[in-house]
Design a protein around this motif. Structure first.
Motif, mmCIF file in Angstrom:
data_model
loop_
_atom_site.group_PDB
_atom_site.id
_atom_site.type_symbol
_atom_site.label_atom_id
_atom_site.label_comp_id
_atom_site.label_asym_id
_atom_site.label_seq_id
_atom_site.Cartn_x
_atom_site.Cartn_y
_atom_site.Cartn_z
ATOM 1 N N MET A 90 -17.529 -14.820 -13.693
ATOM 2 C CA MET A 90 -17.065 -13.524 -13.207
ATOM 3 C C MET A 90 -16.999 -12.565 -14.394
ATOM 4 O O MET A 90 -16.434 -12.890 -15.425
ATOM 5 N N THR A 91 -17.566 -11.394 -14.235
ATOM 6 C CA THR A 91 -17.539 -10.408 -15.320
ATOM 7 C C THR A 91 -16.150 -9.809 -15.456
ATOM 8 O O THR A 91 -15.338 -9.865 -14.529
ATOM 9 N N GLY A 92 -15.900 -9.215 -16.603
ATOM 10 C CA GLY A 92 -14.607 -8.582 -16.829
ATOM 11 C C GLY A 92 -14.330 -7.462 -15.844
ATOM 12 O O GLY A 92 -13.197 -7.284 -15.386
ATOM 13 N N LEU A 93 -15.359 -6.720 -15.472
ATOM 14 C CA LEU A 93 -15.186 -5.613 -14.540
ATOM 15 C C LEU A 93 -14.836 -6.121 -13.134
ATOM 16 O O LEU A 93 -13.974 -5.556 -12.457
ATOM 17 N N VAL A 94 -15.480 -7.205 -12.731
ATOM 18 C CA VAL A 94 -15.159 -7.797 -11.420
ATOM 19 C C VAL A 94 -13.741 -8.374 -11.445
ATOM 20 O O VAL A 94 -12.967 -8.192 -10.498
ATOM 21 N N ALA A 95 -13.394 -9.038 -12.540
ATOM 22 C CA ALA A 95 -12.038 -9.589 -12.663
ATOM 23 C C ALA A 95 -11.000 -8.469 -12.618
ATOM 24 O O ALA A 95 -9.945 -8.601 -11.978
ATOM 25 N N PHE A 96 -11.288 -7.351 -13.276
ATOM 26 C CA PHE A 96 -10.381 -6.211 -13.253
ATOM 27 C C PHE A 96 -10.251 -5.661 -11.833
ATOM 28 O O PHE A 96 -9.149 -5.322 -11.389
ATOM 29 N N THR A 97 -11.348 -5.598 -11.118
ATOM 30 C CA THR A 97 -11.326 -5.130 -9.727
ATOM 31 C C THR A 97 -10.443 -6.039 -8.878
ATOM 32 O O THR A 97 -9.637 -5.560 -8.063
ATOM 33 N N VAL A 98 -10.555 -7.339 -9.080
ATOM 34 C CA VAL A 98 -9.707 -8.290 -8.352
ATOM 35 C C VAL A 98 -8.238 -8.068 -8.712
ATOM 36 O O VAL A 98 -7.366 -8.055 -7.836
ATOM 37 N N LEU A 99 -7.956 -7.871 -10.003
ATOM 38 C CA LEU A 99 -6.577 -7.619 -10.438
ATOM 39 C C LEU A 99 -6.003 -6.380 -9.759
ATOM 40 O O LEU A 99 -4.894 -6.410 -9.224
ATOM 41 N N VAL A 100 -6.754 -5.297 -9.778
ATOM 42 C CA VAL A 100 -6.264 -4.057 -9.158
ATOM 43 C C VAL A 100 -6.091 -4.245 -7.656
ATOM 44 O O VAL A 100 -5.110 -3.768 -7.075
ATOM 45 N N ALA A 101 -6.997 -4.975 -7.022
ATOM 46 C CA ALA A 101 -6.848 -5.268 -5.584
ATOM 47 C C ALA A 101 -5.582 -6.082 -5.325
ATOM 48 O O ALA A 101 -4.857 -5.814 -4.358
ATOM 49 N N LEU A 102 -5.297 -7.052 -6.199
ATOM 50 C CA LEU A 102 -4.072 -7.846 -6.043
ATOM 51 C C LEU A 102 -2.818 -6.988 -6.209
ATOM 52 O O LEU A 102 -1.841 -7.152 -5.479
ATOM 53 N N VAL A 103 -2.859 -6.073 -7.163
ATOM 54 C CA VAL A 103 -1.728 -5.139 -7.328
ATOM 55 C C VAL A 103 -1.602 -4.272 -6.075
ATOM 56 O O VAL A 103 -0.489 -4.009 -5.608
ATOM 57 N N GLY A 104 -2.727 -3.852 -5.503
ATOM 58 C CA GLY A 104 -2.690 -3.080 -4.255
ATOM 59 C C GLY A 104 -2.063 -3.878 -3.123
ATOM 60 O O GLY A 104 -1.251 -3.343 -2.354
ATOM 61 N N VAL A 105 -2.397 -5.148 -3.015
ATOM 62 C CA VAL A 105 -1.792 -6.012 -1.985
ATOM 63 C C VAL A 105 -0.288 -6.150 -2.242
ATOM 64 O O VAL A 105 0.521 -6.111 -1.308
ATOM 65 N N GLU A 106 0.068 -6.286 -3.512
ATOM 66 C CA GLU A 106 1.492 -6.370 -3.863
ATOM 67 C C GLU A 106 2.213 -5.096 -3.435
ATOM 68 O O GLU A 106 3.322 -5.139 -2.912
ATOM 69 N N ARG A 107 1.585 -3.932 -3.638
ATOM 70 C CA ARG A 107 2.183 -2.655 -3.216
ATOM 71 C C ARG A 107 2.384 -2.611 -1.698
ATOM 72 O O ARG A 107 3.382 -2.082 -1.214
ATOM 73 N N LEU A 108 1.421 -3.127 -0.959
ATOM 74 C CA LEU A 108 1.571 -3.174 0.500
ATOM 75 C C LEU A 108 2.743 -4.072 0.882
ATOM 76 O O LEU A 108 3.509 -3.742 1.796
ATOM 77 N N ALA A 109 2.903 -5.194 0.185
ATOM 78 C CA ALA A 109 4.053 -6.072 0.441
ATOM 79 C C ALA A 109 5.355 -5.332 0.154
ATOM 80 O O ALA A 109 6.325 -5.435 0.917
ATOM 81 N N GLU A 110 5.375 -4.563 -0.935
ATOM 82 C CA GLU A 110 6.554 -3.747 -1.245
ATOM 83 C C GLU A 110 6.876 -2.783 -0.107
ATOM 84 O O GLU A 110 8.041 -2.590 0.241
ATOM 85 N N LEU A 111 5.846 -2.149 0.446
ATOM 86 C CA LEU A 111 6.074 -1.181 1.520
ATOM 87 C C LEU A 111 6.641 -1.846 2.767
ATOM 88 O O LEU A 111 7.481 -1.260 3.456
ATOM 89 N N VAL A 112 6.216 -3.063 3.047
ATOM 90 C CA VAL A 112 6.773 -3.807 4.187
ATOM 91 C C VAL A 112 8.254 -4.082 3.942
ATOM 92 O O VAL A 112 9.095 -3.839 4.813
ATOM 93 N N VAL A 113 8.574 -4.567 2.749
ATOM 94 C CA VAL A 113 9.973 -4.835 2.394
ATOM 95 C C VAL A 113 10.775 -3.537 2.419
ATOM 96 O O VAL A 113 11.888 -3.479 2.951
ATOM 97 N N SER A 114 10.199 -2.481 1.865
ATOM 98 C CA SER A 114 10.880 -1.193 1.809
ATOM 99 C C SER A 114 11.213 -0.655 3.191
ATOM 100 O O SER A 114 12.325 -0.172 3.432
ATOM 101 N N LYS A 115 10.254 -0.736 4.100
ATOM 102 C CA LYS A 115 10.485 -0.218 5.456
ATOM 103 C C LYS A 115 11.617 -0.990 6.140
ATOM 104 O O LYS A 115 12.500 -0.390 6.750
ATOM 105 N N ARG A 116 11.592 -2.304 6.007
ATOM 106 C CA ARG A 116 12.654 -3.128 6.595
ATOM 107 C C ARG A 116 14.006 -2.787 5.978
ATOM 108 O O ARG A 116 15.012 -2.619 6.669
ATOM 109 N N ASN A 117 14.031 -2.650 4.652
ATOM 110 C CA ASN A 117 15.289 -2.366 3.970
ATOM 111 C C ASN A 117 15.793 -0.947 4.230
ATOM 112 O O ASN A 117 17.005 -0.730 4.325
ATOM 113 N N ALA A 118 14.891 0.003 4.353
ATOM 114 C CA ALA A 118 15.313 1.370 4.685
ATOM 115 C C ALA A 118 15.971 1.392 6.062
ATOM 116 O O ALA A 118 16.995 2.059 6.255
#
Length: 181
Positions: free
Chosen positions: A1-29
């Motif tokens: 896997m190239t560094g650029l592809v690995a970086f893309t996967v990392l950013v996608a994982l952070v994006g998924v983490e952000r979506l998880a945060e929004l689910v938690v946030s909505k429930r907690n709000a």
């Protein structure tokens, strides 16, 4: 896997983490509002959403457009900071429990939390945001995104922290100054 592809996967994982945060946030709000929660600082929230989305999109776009050579030491050290910022963020989320969300909502009558990272500093989640905003783009040498996000985020946090401090000051046993370590 190239560094650029690995970086893309990392950013996608952070994006998924952000979506998880929004689910938690909505429930907690909802939890906070059911208990008489009062929201303040709504005006800056849309800008915050755009800015944080822009961090992810900008880091990827810059990396794919510029395709920089990335020194290993930069990539690995910035990845370590990204992971540390995620750990701090989730320490904040778990410490605040149902009181954590992405908006500024306080429940009247509940004293501010003084445990976990809040024992050490007033706004630890924003430390995580600042570190991640620099480190994530720099994992793949996207320095333009890191600089633009950092400057825009500094302006946003000035407004956000004022709104949050004012809201927290309405709570019993409120201390806006930094807790002592």
């Amino acid at each position: 896997m190239t560094g650029l592809v690995a970086f893309t996967v990392l950013v996608a994982l952070v994006g998924v983490e952000r979506l998880a945060e929004l689910v938690v946030s909505k429930r907690n709000a909802a939890w906070s509002m059911e208990r008489g929660g009062v929201e303040s600082g709504q005006g800056h929230y849309p800008f915050m959403v755009v800015l944080h989305t822009g961090l992810l999109v900008g880091a990827l776009a810059e990396a794919w457009w510029r395709r920089p050579d990335v020194p290993s030491v930069l990539a690995w050290s910035m990845l370590a900071l990204v992971l540390a910022s995620q750990a701090l963020r989730w320490w904040c989320i778990t410490t605040l429990g149902p009181r954590w969300n992405t908006r500024v909502i306080v429940v009247p009558g509940l004293a501010p939390v003084r445990e976990g990272p809040y024992r050490l500093m007033t706004h630890p989640n924003y430390v995580a945001v600042v570190v991640e905003g620099v480190a994530l783009p720099l994992v793949h040498a996207s320095w333009i995104t890191a600089v633009v996000f950092t400057l825009a985020n500094a302006a946003l946090l000035t407004v956000r922290i004022r709104a949050e401090d004012a809201a927290l000051a309405t709570l019993p046993d409120a201390r806006v100054e930094a807790p002592r370590a």
